[in-house]
Design a protein around this motif. Sequence first.
Motif: not given
Length: 74
Positions: A24-33
């Motif tokens: 979910s952290a990657l999904f909501w930030n378009d793959g950016v950590i």
Amino acid sequence: MIRSSAFRRRLFAAIILYGFAIGSALFWNDGVIEWKYLGANLIAASVGLAYLHSRWRMKEDSAMTPQKVKDIFS
């Protein structure tokens, strides 16, 4: 080989919780950590896993095992 069903239950829960936390952290930030969101999600997953562990532990402790039955009725 892992035979304990309690261990398998906890391992499966950990994989699911941490997988969704990272995903979910990657999904909501378009793959950016984004370390802030990833850290918050991992903390929330850890709290959830600790809650499940304590809940399952209470049920396992109160369950009747063959040894407990033998002690009671012998």
